[in-house]
Write an enzyme that holds these catalytic residues in place. Structure first.
Site, PDB file in Angstrom:
ATOM      1  N   ASP A   2     123.711   3.102 -20.178  1.00 47.16           N
ATOM      2  CA  ASP A   2     122.351   2.783 -19.756  1.00 47.16           C
ATOM      3  C   ASP A   2     121.787   3.507 -18.103  1.00 47.16           C
ATOM      4  OD1 ASP A   2     123.661   0.930 -17.981  1.00 47.16           O
ATOM      5  OD2 ASP A   2     122.232  -0.683 -17.832  1.00 47.16           O
ATOM      6  N   SER A  40     126.203 -12.170 -16.925  1.00 45.39           N
ATOM      7  CA  SER A  40     124.632 -11.787 -16.472  1.00 45.39           C
ATOM      8  C   SER A  40     123.817 -13.655 -15.767  1.00 45.39           C
ATOM      9  CB  SER A  40     123.969 -11.443 -17.588  1.00 45.39           C
ATOM     10  OG  SER A  40     122.927 -10.716 -16.072  1.00 45.39           O
ATOM     11  N   GLU A  43     116.489  -7.818  -7.668  1.00 43.20           N
ATOM     12  CA  GLU A  43     118.353  -7.389  -7.820  1.00 43.20           C
ATOM     13  C   GLU A  43     119.137  -6.148  -7.146  1.00 43.20           C
ATOM     14  OE1 GLU A  43     120.431  -9.522 -11.337  1.00 43.20           O
ATOM     15  OE2 GLU A  43     122.697  -8.026 -10.189  1.00 43.20           O
ATOM     16  N   ASP A  61     120.954  -6.301 -18.060  1.00 44.22           N
ATOM     17  CA  ASP A  61     120.280  -7.891 -18.004  1.00 44.22           C
ATOM     18  C   ASP A  61     118.972  -8.942 -18.294  1.00 44.22           C
ATOM     19  OD1 ASP A  61     122.944  -6.759 -17.455  1.00 44.22           O
ATOM     20  OD2 ASP A  61     123.026  -7.407 -15.861  1.00 44.22           O
TER      21      ASP A  61
HETATM   22  P1  ADP Z   1     126.556 -12.361 -13.381  1.00 42.88           P
HETATM   23  O1  ADP Z   1     125.374 -11.957 -13.594  1.00 42.88           O
HETATM   24  O2  ADP Z   1     128.348 -11.690 -14.122  1.00 42.88           O
HETATM   25  O3  ADP Z   1     127.534 -13.294 -13.685  1.00 42.88           O
HETATM   26  P2  ADP Z   1     126.710 -11.941 -10.551  1.00 42.88           P
HETATM   27  O4  ADP Z   1     127.757 -11.385  -9.436  1.00 42.88           O
HETATM   28  O5  ADP Z   1     125.419 -10.405 -10.669  1.00 42.88           O
HETATM   29  O6  ADP Z   1     127.378 -11.997 -12.415  1.00 42.88           O
HETATM   30  O7  ADP Z   1     125.717 -12.463 -10.279  1.00 42.88           O
HETATM   31  C1  ADP Z   1     126.337 -14.286 -10.306  1.00 42.88           C
HETATM   32  C2  ADP Z   1     125.558 -14.149  -9.022  1.00 42.88           C
HETATM   33  O8  ADP Z   1     124.456 -15.266  -9.393  1.00 42.88           O
HETATM   34  C3  ADP Z   1     126.381 -15.453  -8.181  1.00 42.88           C
HETATM   35  O9  ADP Z   1     127.387 -15.516  -7.218  1.00 42.88           O
HETATM   36  C4  ADP Z   1     125.149 -16.022  -7.828  1.00 42.88           C
HETATM   37  O10 ADP Z   1     124.660 -15.669  -6.308  1.00 42.88           O
HETATM   38  C5  ADP Z   1     124.292 -16.049  -8.565  1.00 42.88           C
HETATM   39  N1  ADP Z   1     123.770 -17.152  -8.931  1.00 42.88           N
HETATM   40  C6  ADP Z   1     124.434 -17.064 -10.784  1.00 42.88           C
HETATM   41  N2  ADP Z   1     124.219 -18.511 -11.180  1.00 42.88           N
HETATM   42  C7  ADP Z   1     123.728 -19.236 -10.590  1.00 42.88           C
HETATM   43  C8  ADP Z   1     123.841 -20.335 -10.073  1.00 42.88           C
HETATM   44  N3  ADP Z   1     123.179 -21.387 -11.686  1.00 42.88           N
HETATM   45  N4  ADP Z   1     122.818 -21.237  -9.115  1.00 42.88           N
HETATM   46  C9  ADP Z   1     122.835 -20.495  -8.070  1.00 42.88           C
HETATM   47  N5  ADP Z   1     123.128 -19.112  -8.235  1.00 42.88           N
HETATM   48  C10 ADP Z   1     123.452 -18.132  -8.887  1.00 42.88           C
HETATM   49 MG    MG Z   2     124.956 -10.142 -12.811  1.00 37.89          MG
END
Ligand code: ADP
Ligand code: MG
Length: 408
Positions: free
Chosen positions: A45, A149, A187, A199
């Site tokens: 992408d 994601s 983001e 995503d």
């Molecule tokens: P991925 O998207 O692959 O899970 P990322 O690093 O892009 O990993 O995103 C994870 C981050 O998104 C977490 O560290 C947090 O900051 C935020 N996040 C995701 N889900 C939640 C949630 N349920 N509550 C609070 N923050 C969240």
């Molecule tokens: Mg992510």
């Protein structure tokens, strides 16, 4: 053991209960958005190419009520030791960007949505809607940081909730495409994570029982029927629970290498390069990076072609997953011992095929397995991890699920 996603009723109930406990009273409603897994088309992408995500049954649930004072207050069940985080009015992208940690995702979405949905602004993408302040409670069963994601699930659930209380129709395809741009900008520009739109597109535009073919060259998103049960198969995600220190540096390095290959080839994106020109690239490293992008795009096309067959053959889809893994390991050099171990063990245990998913340097593997084989194959992969002295992986079933929506 595989961990099933929560039911929508249970997810909504938990977000609602958290809201009542922390903020008191009742939320205006509960909205949700799914995590995603990319079937095939990795590191394409950001090179103007193709990918093919599905929305997962694992979702993030948001209970929300508007606030008259314009402030945004958030609490998350996944960060129980943080009290509610507050951004007082005015909620602007600049003030949101100064916030660290998980609340920045939510403040980012709220601030950017305000700029796009504005009653007073005739140039707004969806005129007539004004985004209010809000109290927001979050609960999720999307694993965080596993490459599924959770960040987009969070952004998109919050965006739908805020748009809905602002009076917008979240079923409207135009609004959904605006929300893809807004959540991606939150983001990229507010939180500061450079990523493509895969995503957010998956979370907002995917359909149940379908994969979503995304073409970064022209921004199109096309649903592709994907019925695993009809082909006697199912999907298994194996999270290796490893995130290497290399993640950020490795991703930036690969992007720089792709840019160097583009310059050497004289193309705007690698997906626009000719096979013959790539074969002729003098630098073997740049040649390998470019080769991955071209062969991976071809594998996405072949995968979609196979899905168009009356009954797609899981063996052929599996072979494409295996070839994708080999290319990510050998040409793009983003796999790890843990990812290789999971993919190899899945195949040895009877998977049709398996590949690492996400940017690499840790994260998860996706396996296409016989319909009745997920639990057994998950066990065999866990055995292989133990034999290799690795911590147990976390295994999740994946079904092509519904996009962001209102729950109650
Ligand atoms: P991925 O998207 O692959 O899970 P990322 O690093 O892009 O990993 O995103 C994870 C981050 O998104 C977490 O560290 C947090 O900051 C935020 N996040 C995701 N889900 C939640 C949630 N349920 N509550 C609070 N923050 C969240
Ligand atoms: Mg992510």
């Amino acid at each position: 053991m595989t961990t099933e996603p929560r039911s929508a009723a249970e997810g909504a109930r938990r977000a609602d209960a958290l809201f009542r406990r922390v903020f008191g009273g009742t939320p205006r409603g509960v909205w949700s958005a799914p995590g995603r897994v990319n079937l095939i088309g990795e590191h394409t992408d950001h090179n103007g190419g193709l990918c093919l995500p599905i929305a997962l049954g694992h979702r993030t649930y948001v209970a929300l009520r508007a606030r008259a004072d314009g402030a945004v207050r958030v609490v998350s069940a996944q960060h129980p030791h943080d009290g509610p985080a507050t951004l007082s009015s005015p909620v602007t992208p600049g003030r949101a960007a100064a916030v660290t940690g998980w609340p920045a995702y939510i403040f980012g979405v709220a601030s950017l949505l305000r700029a796009h949905l504005g009653a007073a602004d005739p140039a707004a993408a969806v005129p007539g809607a004004a985004v209010p302040g809000a109290d927001i409670a979050i609960d999720s069963c999307v694993p965080q940081g596993a490459g599924l994601s959770s960040s987009a699930a969070l952004e998109c659930a919050v965006a739908c909730a805020l748009a809905a209380v602002a009076g917008a129709d979240i079923g409207d395809p135009h609004l959904r495409s605006v929300l893809v741009d807004v959540t991606r900008a939150a983001e990229n520009d507010v939180v500061g994570v450079p990523s493509g739109a895969m995503d957010q597109s998956a979370a907002l535009l995917a359909a149940a029982g379908h994969a979503l073919l995304l073409d970064a060259a022209d921004g199109t998103a096309t649903p592709v029927p994907f019925d695993t049960a009809a082909m006697g198969a199912s999907l298994l995600i194996v999270d290796t629970r490893t995130a290497h220190a290399l993640v950020e540096g490795g991703y930036a390095t690969r992007r720089a290498e792709c840019a160097a290959a583009e310059r050497a080839l004289g193309v705007r994106t690698l997906s626009g390069a000719d096979d013959a020109d790539v074969v002729g690239l003098a630098d073997p490293l740049l040649r390998a990076r470019a080769r991955h992008v071209l062969t991976e795009n071809a594998r996405v096309r072949a995968f979609v072609e196979e899905l168009a067959a009356p009954v797609p053959a899981p063996q052929r889809l599996g072979a494409l997953l295996d070839a994708s893994h080999a290319s990510l390991r050998d040409d793009f050099a983003v796999s790890t011992d843990e990812l290789d171990c999971a993919a190899d063990a899945a195949r040895e245990a009877g998977a049709f095929g398996a590949r690492m998913v996400g940017a690499g340097f840790g994260g998860a593997v996706l396996a296409l397995v016989p319909a009745d084989g997920a639990a057994r194959i998950a066990e065999r992969i866990t055995d292989a991890f133990r034999a290799a002295g690795l911590p147990d992986p976390a295994c999740y079933p994946a079904h092509p699920s519904a996009p962001a929506r209102s729950e109650r």
